[in-house]
Design an enzyme around this catalytic site. Structure first.
Site, PDB file in Angstrom:
ATOM      1  N   GLU A 273      38.194  37.537  54.206  1.00 22.74           N
ATOM      2  CA  GLU A 273      37.837  38.236  52.956  1.00 22.74           C
ATOM      3  C   GLU A 273      38.588  39.563  52.881  1.00 22.74           C
ATOM      4  O   GLU A 273      39.074  39.959  51.824  1.00 22.74           O
ATOM      5  CB  GLU A 273      36.323  38.468  52.852  1.00 22.74           C
ATOM      6  CG  GLU A 273      35.499  37.188  52.755  1.00 22.74           C
ATOM      7  CD  GLU A 273      35.954  36.240  51.654  1.00 22.74           C
ATOM      8  OE1 GLU A 273      36.305  36.709  50.565  1.00 22.74           O
ATOM      9  OE2 GLU A 273      35.977  35.017  51.903  1.00 22.74           O
ATOM     10  N   TRP A 276      41.809  38.715  51.637  1.00 23.77           N
ATOM     11  CA  TRP A 276      41.960  38.591  50.178  1.00 23.77           C
ATOM     12  C   TRP A 276      42.220  39.952  49.551  1.00 23.77           C
ATOM     13  O   TRP A 276      42.954  40.082  48.568  1.00 23.77           O
ATOM     14  CB  TRP A 276      40.695  37.960  49.556  1.00 23.77           C
ATOM     15  CG  TRP A 276      40.747  36.466  49.579  1.00 23.77           C
ATOM     16  CD1 TRP A 276      40.122  35.637  50.460  1.00 23.77           C
ATOM     17  CD2 TRP A 276      41.498  35.605  48.685  1.00 23.77           C
ATOM     18  NE1 TRP A 276      40.419  34.326  50.162  1.00 23.77           N
ATOM     19  CE2 TRP A 276      41.258  34.287  49.077  1.00 23.77           C
ATOM     20  CE3 TRP A 276      42.339  35.842  47.593  1.00 23.77           C
ATOM     21  CZ2 TRP A 276      41.832  33.192  48.422  1.00 23.77           C
ATOM     22  CZ3 TRP A 276      42.905  34.748  46.932  1.00 23.77           C
ATOM     23  CH2 TRP A 276      42.650  33.446  47.353  1.00 23.77           C
ATOM     24  N   ASN A 339      29.492  38.420  45.195  1.00 24.35           N
ATOM     25  CA  ASN A 339      30.759  37.744  44.911  1.00 24.35           C
ATOM     26  C   ASN A 339      30.583  36.389  44.234  1.00 24.35           C
ATOM     27  O   ASN A 339      31.279  36.065  43.266  1.00 24.35           O
ATOM     28  CB  ASN A 339      31.557  37.576  46.205  1.00 24.35           C
ATOM     29  CG  ASN A 339      32.876  36.878  45.954  1.00 24.35           C
ATOM     30  OD1 ASN A 339      33.702  37.366  45.190  1.00 24.35           O
ATOM     31  ND2 ASN A 339      33.057  35.707  46.546  1.00 24.35           N
ATOM     32  N   TRP A 357      40.217  37.207  29.792  1.00 20.59           N
ATOM     33  CA  TRP A 357      39.803  37.761  31.083  1.00 20.59           C
ATOM     34  C   TRP A 357      39.955  39.282  31.136  1.00 20.59           C
ATOM     35  O   TRP A 357      39.220  39.968  31.857  1.00 20.59           O
ATOM     36  CB  TRP A 357      40.569  37.101  32.247  1.00 20.59           C
ATOM     37  CG  TRP A 357      42.067  37.299  32.228  1.00 20.59           C
ATOM     38  CD1 TRP A 357      43.000  36.459  31.699  1.00 20.59           C
ATOM     39  CD2 TRP A 357      42.807  38.411  32.767  1.00 20.59           C
ATOM     40  NE1 TRP A 357      44.265  36.969  31.853  1.00 20.59           N
ATOM     41  CE2 TRP A 357      44.186  38.163  32.516  1.00 20.59           C
ATOM     42  CE3 TRP A 357      42.460  39.577  33.424  1.00 20.59           C
ATOM     43  CZ2 TRP A 357      45.196  39.041  32.908  1.00 20.59           C
ATOM     44  CZ3 TRP A 357      43.470  40.465  33.817  1.00 20.59           C
ATOM     45  CH2 TRP A 357      44.817  40.192  33.550  1.00 20.59           C
ATOM     46  N   TRP A 380      39.977  38.376  38.653  1.00 24.40           N
ATOM     47  CA  TRP A 380      39.776  37.871  37.284  1.00 24.40           C
ATOM     48  C   TRP A 380      40.822  36.821  36.934  1.00 24.40           C
ATOM     49  O   TRP A 380      40.513  35.791  36.342  1.00 24.40           O
ATOM     50  CB  TRP A 380      39.794  39.020  36.268  1.00 24.40           C
ATOM     51  CG  TRP A 380      38.414  39.586  36.083  1.00 24.40           C
ATOM     52  CD1 TRP A 380      37.883  40.659  36.744  1.00 24.40           C
ATOM     53  CD2 TRP A 380      37.371  39.081  35.236  1.00 24.40           C
ATOM     54  NE1 TRP A 380      36.577  40.857  36.341  1.00 24.40           N
ATOM     55  CE2 TRP A 380      36.243  39.901  35.420  1.00 24.40           C
ATOM     56  CE3 TRP A 380      37.275  38.024  34.338  1.00 24.40           C
ATOM     57  CZ2 TRP A 380      35.041  39.695  34.736  1.00 24.40           C
ATOM     58  CZ3 TRP A 380      36.086  37.812  33.655  1.00 24.40           C
ATOM     59  CH2 TRP A 380      34.983  38.638  33.859  1.00 24.40           C
TER      60      TRP A 380
HETATM   61  C1  LIG Z   1      35.740  38.476  38.796  1.00 26.32           C
HETATM   62  C2  LIG Z   1      35.764  39.237  40.103  1.00 26.32           C
HETATM   63  C3  LIG Z   1      36.030  40.609  40.094  1.00 26.32           C
HETATM   64  C4  LIG Z   1      36.061  41.324  41.305  1.00 26.32           C
HETATM   65  N1  LIG Z   1      36.329  42.682  41.280  1.00 26.32           N
HETATM   66  C5  LIG Z   1      36.397  43.372  42.442  1.00 26.32           C
HETATM   67  C6  LIG Z   1      36.659  44.768  42.439  1.00 26.32           C
HETATM   68  O1  LIG Z   1      36.874  45.406  41.410  1.00 26.32           O
HETATM   69  N2  LIG Z   1      36.673  45.421  43.644  1.00 26.32           N
HETATM   70  C7  LIG Z   1      36.473  44.756  44.826  1.00 26.32           C
HETATM   71  O2  LIG Z   1      36.493  45.395  45.891  1.00 26.32           O
HETATM   72  N3  LIG Z   1      36.248  43.433  44.854  1.00 26.32           N
HETATM   73  C8  LIG Z   1      36.199  42.712  43.699  1.00 26.32           C
HETATM   74  N4  LIG Z   1      35.944  41.364  43.748  1.00 26.32           N
HETATM   75  C9  LIG Z   1      35.906  40.676  45.047  1.00 26.32           C
HETATM   76  C10 LIG Z   1      34.530  40.543  45.712  1.00 26.32           C
HETATM   77  O3  LIG Z   1      33.595  40.049  44.796  1.00 26.32           O
HETATM   78  C11 LIG Z   1      33.999  41.844  46.300  1.00 26.32           C
HETATM   79  O4  LIG Z   1      34.993  42.451  47.090  1.00 26.32           O
HETATM   80  C12 LIG Z   1      32.788  41.580  47.187  1.00 26.32           C
HETATM   81  O5  LIG Z   1      31.769  40.956  46.444  1.00 26.32           O
HETATM   82  C13 LIG Z   1      32.284  42.881  47.754  1.00 26.32           C
HETATM   83  O6  LIG Z   1      31.113  42.672  48.488  1.00 26.32           O
HETATM   84  P1  LIG Z   1      31.095  42.871  50.060  1.00 26.32           P
HETATM   85  O7  LIG Z   1      31.721  44.165  50.409  1.00 26.32           O
HETATM   86  O8  LIG Z   1      29.710  42.639  50.510  1.00 26.32           O
HETATM   87  O9  LIG Z   1      32.036  41.668  50.538  1.00 26.32           O
HETATM   88  P2  LIG Z   1      32.201  40.993  51.967  1.00 26.32           P
HETATM   89  O10 LIG Z   1      31.954  39.540  51.788  1.00 26.32           O
HETATM   90  O11 LIG Z   1      31.433  41.690  52.989  1.00 26.32           O
HETATM   91  O12 LIG Z   1      33.772  41.145  52.226  1.00 26.32           O
HETATM   92  C14 LIG Z   1      34.340  42.250  52.954  1.00 26.32           C
HETATM   93  C15 LIG Z   1      35.395  42.940  52.120  1.00 26.32           C
HETATM   94  O13 LIG Z   1      36.466  42.055  51.814  1.00 26.32           O
HETATM   95  C16 LIG Z   1      36.987  42.356  50.504  1.00 26.32           C
HETATM   96  N5  LIG Z   1      36.816  41.173  49.660  1.00 26.32           N
HETATM   97  C17 LIG Z   1      35.836  40.257  49.720  1.00 26.32           C
HETATM   98  N6  LIG Z   1      36.054  39.279  48.808  1.00 26.32           N
HETATM   99  C18 LIG Z   1      37.190  39.596  48.168  1.00 26.32           C
HETATM  100  C19 LIG Z   1      37.953  38.975  47.122  1.00 26.32           C
HETATM  101  N7  LIG Z   1      37.592  37.812  46.571  1.00 26.32           N
HETATM  102  N8  LIG Z   1      39.066  39.588  46.698  1.00 26.32           N
HETATM  103  C20 LIG Z   1      39.481  40.754  47.244  1.00 26.32           C
HETATM  104  N9  LIG Z   1      38.806  41.382  48.245  1.00 26.32           N
HETATM  105  C21 LIG Z   1      37.685  40.810  48.698  1.00 26.32           C
HETATM  106  C22 LIG Z   1      36.189  43.525  49.960  1.00 26.32           C
HETATM  107  O14 LIG Z   1      36.895  44.716  50.222  1.00 26.32           O
HETATM  108  C23 LIG Z   1      34.913  43.441  50.774  1.00 26.32           C
HETATM  109  O15 LIG Z   1      34.251  44.679  50.902  1.00 26.32           O
HETATM  110  C24 LIG Z   1      35.872  40.636  42.536  1.00 26.32           C
HETATM  111  C25 LIG Z   1      35.597  39.256  42.515  1.00 26.32           C
HETATM  112  C26 LIG Z   1      35.531  38.570  41.319  1.00 26.32           C
HETATM  113  C27 LIG Z   1      35.245  37.100  41.344  1.00 26.32           C
END
Ligand SMILES: Cc1cc2nc3c(=O)[nH]c(=O)nc-3n(C[C@H](O)[C@H](O)[C@H](O)COP(=O)(O)OP(=O)(O)OC[C@H]3O[C@@H](n4cnc5c(N)ncnc54)[C@H](O)[C@@H]3O)c2cc1C
Length: 475
Positions: A273, A276, A339, A357, A380
């Site tokens: 993640e 990503w 997410n 989008w 997005w």
């Molecule tokens: C439509 C959409 C818009 C989003 N917009 C953002 C945004 O503006 N900022 C943002 O940080 N994330 C965004 N995300 C990605 C993701 O949803 C969030 O990073 C995640 O939910 C953050 O929660 P967490 O820190 O508990 O994630 P965890 O599951 O704990 O993941 C750890 C870290 O990995 C990174 N990460 C995780 N998933 C993704 C992903 N799909 N893409 C890129 N990085 C990821 C984040 O930095 C996150 O803190 C978006 C996803 C979608 C589907």
């Protein structure tokens, strides 16, 4: 005697901060500076709340080093040039940012300072690999995540945190009062609940990481998709503002995996993640139009409907699809959305409502505390089908099946859509289908009827998609 200026931006921490550490280690005087420059780095409305508290936390940390954070508002180039001149600064340090406008600004400042024989030192404080470091076999950038991440995992240069050994003195420099920036909401305090969920600053980030590793890393791989569980790290806003580095996170995860009972599959999944995030920065760097242009140009011809009433219902969480409404209301109340639910609401907006989008991405940038130009734009476009390595457009999430699968008891829905809190589990995913006397509320009065019908919306979306596909094939 030499004086350094450290320009803080998306690296709001003192520990493990290469620019700050290098300045402290090589100069007798240090000026820590933060500039509110609206032209170069994105700052969403909700994020103003975050930055206010994060700057307070940074100020406190700097005070422990005997330094005072200088706050200025305006154009970064002008402010830095003025401070350099007025305070006989010998060197300027900053950590690199990767948004296109920031890259352009950095380039200009560096050139202008070097012309004046001021030394400039820049570092990487926020990515495991910088976007230009990873190339495919043809020397081009990657457009598909899996080979990209495999390549990254082979790069074994672990950046070591730099220790601060110097003990520089502060300099008396005029700065603004944070309260004069009016970053907190005034008339309507829509951020009222944020403080219950978040602690901006590097201590808050470290606590999140520690809590995640001790309580939630085990089992993350499966539980990460269940929005009712707090199973993810919620490190995203801390990562966005650079209150913690991905290196620190990676090192802590590697360390946790030394335990022979460690859940390796979950650790790998979690790191992917983070991968990503890296990939999104890689894409933004190589395709700087990512926030506004379709990565796949065939989507330029997509006939978006952009119905104003539909957009409003989606933003307010009044679509009549409980999982979508729960997500949109969680976002409004906490500045965050799980997410899995982000994917569901984004798919619903683009595929069920046929809304561009970019409109959804803008709303997320306004309301998310972790709003991040790279992650948001890439995600997005991924959901809409127009992005690199995107979900195919014809794969349309059914919001009811998604809800049944990932929120089976409706716990998440009940938490955020209180009007549905007491309805029977069998109707929680689609209350409009329930017989009137079984529901205890009136659809259309107490909770909206669905604004579109799933099957019809799906067929229409597929038809529109076929049109653009055929058009591009005919060209
Ligand atoms: C439509 C959409 C818009 C989003 N917009 C953002 C945004 O503006 N900022 C943002 O940080 N994330 C965004 N995300 C990605 C993701 O949803 C969030 O990073 C995640 O939910 C953050 O929660 P967490 O820190 O508990 O994630 P965890 O599951 O704990 O993941 C750890 C870290 O990995 C990174 N990460 C995780 N998933 C993704 C992903 N799909 N893409 C890129 N990085 C990821 C984040 O930095 C996150 O803190 C978006 C996803 C979608 C589907």
């Amino acid at each position: 005697m030499s004086t350094a200026l450290v320009w803080f931006r998306q690296d709001l921490r003192c520990s493990d901060n290469p620019a700050f550490a290098a300045a402290c280690n090589h100069h007798q005087f240090v000026v820590p500076l933060y500039i509110q420059d609206n032209q170069t780095l994105l700052l969403g409305e909700a994020q103003k709340w975050w930055i206010h508290h994060s700057l307070l936390a940074l100020k406190q940390k700097l005070r422990q080093h005997g330094l005072t954070l200088v706050l200025r508002r305006g154009v970064a180039t002008e402010i830095i040039t003025q401070l350099v001149r007025e305070h006989s600064i010998d060197a300027v340090y900053w950590n690199r940012c990767y948004e296109p406008a920031a890259i352009a600004c950095d380039f200009m400042i560096k050139e202008s300072l070097e012309k004046k024989e001021i030394q400039v030192f820049t570092s990487n404080a926020s990515l495991l690999n910088e976007p230009w470091e990873i190339k495919n076999k043809s020397g081009d950038y990657y457009k598909v995540f899996t080979p990209y991440w495999k390549h990254c995992l082979k790069q074994h240069h672990h950046e070591q945190p730099i220790c601060i050994q110097g003990n520089p003195h502060g300099v008396d420099v005029y700065g603004d009062q944070l309260s004069d920036w009016f970053l907190l909401p005034k008339k309507i305090n829509w951020a009222a609940e944020f403080g219950q969920h978040w602690q901006p600053g590097e201590d808050g980030a470290q606590m999140r990481l520690d809590a995640f590793i001790s309580d939630r890393l085990r089992g993350y791989k499966e539980a990460r998709n269940v929005p009712a569980k707090s199973a993810t790290s919620t490190l995203s806003p801390h990562l966005h503002f650079g209150e913690i580095s991905p290196w620190k996170i990676r090192t802590a995860i590697d360390f946790a995996m030394l335990d022979k009972n460690g859940d390796l599959a979950s650790a790998d999944r979690f790191l992917s993640e983070i991968g990503w995030r890296e990939f999104s920065y890689h894409l933004l760097y190589h395709f700087p139009a990512l926030p506004y242009a379709n990565f796949k140009p065939q989507f330029d011809a997509f006939p978006w409907k952009n119905d104003a009433q539909h957009i409003e219902s989606w933003k307010r969480g009044l679509t009549g699809y409980p999982i979508v409404d729960a997500g949109m209301r969680e976002l409004w109340r906490t500045g965050y959305m799980h997410n899995r639910v982000r994917m569901i609401v984004a798919s619903f907006l683009t595929k069920h409502l046929l809304v561009d989008w970019r409109i959804g991405a803008d709303w997320f940038l306004t309301t998310l505390l972790d709003a991040d130009l790279a992650n948001n734009s890439a995600s997005w476009q991924w959901v809409a089908g127009s992005g690199a390595d995107a979900a195919p457009y014809f794969r349309i999430f059914n919001p009811i099946i998604q809800s049944e699968k990932f929120d089976p008891t409706g716990e998440y829905i009940r938490r955020w859509v209180p009007e549905l809190a007491n309805i029977a589990s069998k109707w929680i995913h689609q209350p409009s289908r329930a017989p009137k006397d079984e529901l205890g509320l009136i659809i259309g009065r107490d909770y909206p009827a669905p604004i579109v019908e799933h099957e019809q919306a799906r067929k229409l979306a597929l038809m529109q998609y076929r049109l653009i596909r055929n058009k591009t094939q005919a060209v």
